[in-house]
Design a protein around this motif. Structure first.
Motif, PDB file in Angstrom:
ATOM      1  N   ARG A   4     -10.167  44.902  38.482  1.00 42.22           N
ATOM      2  CA  ARG A   4     -10.615  45.120  39.863  1.00 42.22           C
ATOM      3  C   ARG A   4     -11.846  46.032  39.903  1.00 42.22           C
ATOM      4  O   ARG A   4     -12.791  45.797  40.663  1.00 42.22           O
ATOM      5  N   ARG A   5     -11.830  47.051  39.082  1.00 44.52           N
ATOM      6  CA  ARG A   5     -12.967  47.974  39.055  1.00 44.52           C
ATOM      7  C   ARG A   5     -14.215  47.267  38.525  1.00 44.52           C
ATOM      8  O   ARG A   5     -15.315  47.447  39.065  1.00 44.52           O
ATOM      9  N   LEU A   6     -14.049  46.447  37.496  1.00 46.09           N
ATOM     10  CA  LEU A   6     -15.187  45.757  36.904  1.00 46.09           C
ATOM     11  C   LEU A   6     -15.867  44.782  37.879  1.00 46.09           C
ATOM     12  O   LEU A   6     -17.068  44.544  37.775  1.00 46.09           O
ATOM     13  N   VAL A   7     -15.085  44.205  38.783  1.00 47.90           N
ATOM     14  CA  VAL A   7     -15.664  43.244  39.738  1.00 47.90           C
ATOM     15  C   VAL A   7     -15.973  43.885  41.096  1.00 47.90           C
ATOM     16  O   VAL A   7     -16.350  43.201  42.042  1.00 47.90           O
ATOM     17  N   GLY A   8     -15.797  45.207  41.176  1.00 49.60           N
ATOM     18  CA  GLY A   8     -16.199  45.913  42.386  1.00 49.60           C
ATOM     19  C   GLY A   8     -15.199  45.892  43.512  1.00 49.60           C
ATOM     20  O   GLY A   8     -15.572  46.008  44.677  1.00 49.60           O
ATOM     21  N   LEU A   9     -13.912  45.775  43.181  1.00 47.94           N
ATOM     22  CA  LEU A   9     -12.864  45.766  44.217  1.00 47.94           C
ATOM     23  C   LEU A   9     -12.071  47.068  44.195  1.00 47.94           C
ATOM     24  O   LEU A   9     -11.972  47.731  43.168  1.00 47.94           O
ATOM     25  N   GLY A  66      -6.627  45.676  25.823  1.00 53.24           N
ATOM     26  CA  GLY A  66      -5.871  46.728  26.460  1.00 53.24           C
ATOM     27  C   GLY A  66      -6.238  47.038  27.897  1.00 53.24           C
ATOM     28  O   GLY A  66      -5.763  48.030  28.461  1.00 53.24           O
ATOM     29  N   ALA A  67      -7.083  46.209  28.527  1.00 53.54           N
ATOM     30  CA  ALA A  67      -7.456  46.447  29.923  1.00 53.54           C
ATOM     31  C   ALA A  67      -6.256  46.224  30.838  1.00 53.54           C
ATOM     32  O   ALA A  67      -5.330  45.462  30.519  1.00 53.54           O
ATOM     33  N   SER A  68      -6.273  46.889  31.975  1.00 54.03           N
ATOM     34  CA  SER A  68      -5.231  46.724  32.987  1.00 54.03           C
ATOM     35  C   SER A  68      -5.780  45.905  34.145  1.00 54.03           C
ATOM     36  O   SER A  68      -7.001  45.760  34.289  1.00 54.03           O
ATOM     37  N   PRO A  69      -4.894  45.371  34.994  1.00 47.32           N
ATOM     38  CA  PRO A  69      -5.390  44.679  36.193  1.00 47.32           C
ATOM     39  C   PRO A  69      -6.281  45.565  37.048  1.00 47.32           C
ATOM     40  O   PRO A  69      -7.247  45.093  37.648  1.00 47.32           O
ATOM     41  N   GLN A  70      -5.995  46.864  37.083  1.00 40.40           N
ATOM     42  CA  GLN A  70      -6.831  47.790  37.850  1.00 40.40           C
ATOM     43  C   GLN A  70      -8.228  47.896  37.237  1.00 40.40           C
ATOM     44  O   GLN A  70      -9.218  48.048  37.963  1.00 40.40           O
ATOM     45  N   ASP A  71      -8.309  47.812  35.911  1.00 40.36           N
ATOM     46  CA  ASP A  71      -9.619  47.807  35.254  1.00 40.36           C
ATOM     47  C   ASP A  71     -10.425  46.583  35.673  1.00 40.36           C
ATOM     48  O   ASP A  71     -11.645  46.685  35.898  1.00 40.36           O
TER      49      ASP A  71
END
Length: 275
Positions: free
Chosen positions: A270-275, A263-268
């Motif tokens: 980005r957050r996980l990789v520090g963007l 259920g992760a989103s593309p925004q999730d």
């Protein structure tokens, strides 16, 4: 960045993970991102992994020009580049196995083993053999190649290595050595394919992980020998697990498909990789 052409070049040998997402997003943010499928190792590449690459990238919100360049379609171009290097007198045939190299390097007279971008620096056992027997690999005679190219220079914009870089003949001979240009099983190598493809696609900035920084001098050398334009390089940080290890394709827990299924989103992402 206006006028900058980058590329994302995954191999379809497993699912994309967080590190791939970071690399693709970084490339897209720095210029027009091209997509390349690096599938010269046909024994390990799978069509379902290639299809998953497209799905994951589209889910991240990325797009790219068509058609996609696939390395398996370009073996003749790589063979042509290898032929040009052979005509320069900077290649030789090698029949050594990994066991042969390990044994040669472990001999007392060889001294300490130096680890280069491709592993232990080859001791030169087959150097001077210019007519490849059937089933032989082809190596670059580094000393001969550097005698033609002179010192190497390239520009780096990545955070950990930013600035101009230079490599001398002695540095290349001692710390890189006679790399394989054509594997006996596939007739080419990553080093040949990547420089030929970057030139063919008009890539102006190579965006990739910091683990490939030490291979850059090899690529600049091949570009010089083949008369190809030398692009700018940007090596980004690596995405690591909780233990500090670089993510690998076998790490399915961090595969983009797993995050999507949970259920992760593309925004999730980005957050996980520090963007």
């Amino acid at each position: 960045m206006a006028g900058v052409v980058t590329r994302f070049a995954p191999s379809p040998t497993g699912p994309l993970h967080l590190g791939h997402a970071f690399s693709a997003l970084t490339a897209a943010a720095r210029g027009q991102m091209l997509l390349r499928i690096e599938d010269i190792d046909r024994a390990r590449c799978r069509a379902d992994y290639e299809a998953a690459i497209y799905d994951d990238l589209r889910w991240l919100g990325l797009d790219w020009p068509r058609p996609v360049l696939r390395q398996s379609d370009r073996l003749a171009d790589y063979a042509g580049a290898i032929h040009r290097l052979t005509a320069l007198g900077v290649t030789y045939a090698c029949t050594c196995t990994r066991g042969d190299i390990k044994a040669a390097l472990s001999a007392p007279q060889e001294g300490a083993i130096v680890i280069g971008p491709d592993g232990p620096v080859y001791p030169g056992t087959c150097r001077g053999r210019h007519q490849p027997p059937a089933g032989a690999a082809l190596r670059l005679d580094m000393a001969a190649a550097m005698a033609l190219a002179g010192s190497l220079a390239f520009a780096e914009t990545g955070p950990d290595h930013a600035g101009p870089h230079h490599r001398s003949r002695d540095q290349m001979v001692e710390t890189v050595g006679d790399i394989v240009l054509a594997r006996r099983d596939i007739g080419t190598s990553y080093h040949i394919a990547v420089v030929v493809d970057d030139a063919a696609q008009g890539v102006t900035e190579v965006v990739r992980g910091a683990d490939l920084f030490e291979a850059t001098a090899i690529h600049v050398l091949l570009q010089r020998l083949l008369g190809l334009t030398v692009p700018q390089y940007h090596h980004h940080r690596l995405i690591r697990d909780a233990q500090g290890k670089r993510l690998a394709k076998r790490d399915d827990a961090r595969a983009l498909a797993t995050f999507r299924a949970e259920g992760a989103s593309p925004q999730d992402i980005r957050r996980l990789v520090g963007l």
